[in-house]
Design a protein around this motif. Sequence first.
Motif: not given
Length: 360
Positions: A290-313
Amino acid sequence: MKSRATVAAAPDRTADGASAPAGGSGAGDGDGAETRSVRAGGPRARGVPGPRREQGGITWRQRLRRDRTLILMTMPAIALLLVFNYIPLLGNIVAFQDYDVYDLGITGSPFVGFDNFTRIFEDYRFWEVLVNTLVIFVTQLVLFFPIPIAVALLLNTIMSARVRAWVQAVVYLPHFFSWVLVVTVFQQMFGGAGLVAQWLREHGHEGFDLMTDPGFFKFLVSAQAVWKDAGWGVIVFLAALAAVNTDLYEAAAVDGAGRWRRMWHVTLPALRPVIALLLVLRVGSALNLDFEQILLQRDQVGAGASEILDTYIWWTGIKTGDFGYAAAAGIFKGLFSVAMVLGANKVAHMLGEQGVYSKK
């Protein structure tokens, strides 16, 4: 002479004593008409094939005329599918271009061949993100996928239809919530200032903040997915359980099988085809978290733990304007998903299940 004339005028007799028409072959009007067509120099005699008939005994034109109402009903859905799913596939040509969305466009951007794909394979960050995406997917597969099955089995044992309907409605309700609301609820419950942390502090314990813990992130998103979408899976498995023949339960009870043995030998085998199908589809969408789920929490935990392929693209391709790189990564993602579906479906065939399509 009279007797000979009577015999000559009598119909031919078959081997079992039945009479056949004097002018035909005994196969009915269809064969007689075909024989007359051949003798008269019809289409079959000239080597021209007759009208093609399908297995149902009617031609495709007759079937088209028969089902014209259903075809007209499906035309809007087919049009939407073409407009929003298949025609946009032509835009994948930008994966082979040095695409400039502002000045040159698709027609003016120069072709660079497979340079964008080469950049993907040489980008170590891309492979780190791919591994992180698969880790989150496996975590969700292990923790999330069995829960709808267990809840469906539990609800199936409840005798009261009113209680079963109420529990099913409560479990299914979060499916209609947006990810913004789901993340907000978890923030208010498990955040640093959430209810659980405040209760612990009030009772002399140290609080915690699960929403900003990078090591706990994959379990956090799995818990959110369970709370939001488990009810949808429960409906699917309950529908499969409703098709189970109740005589099997009665026969197992007569043979002395208890509740657990009936569930193991009757209920679970009935769910195997549905479980195999949903598992294949789930494996095929391994990279579609789920792109929206990960993007909403990306900045809280950092890109190293939360980055997935959709958010990276989205971050390296679309946000920076490198659309060619983003399109190439999207094609790689699609090919990888197709390979996963075919592999999982092959495993399903080896286990004796139909999977997405039956084995010919």
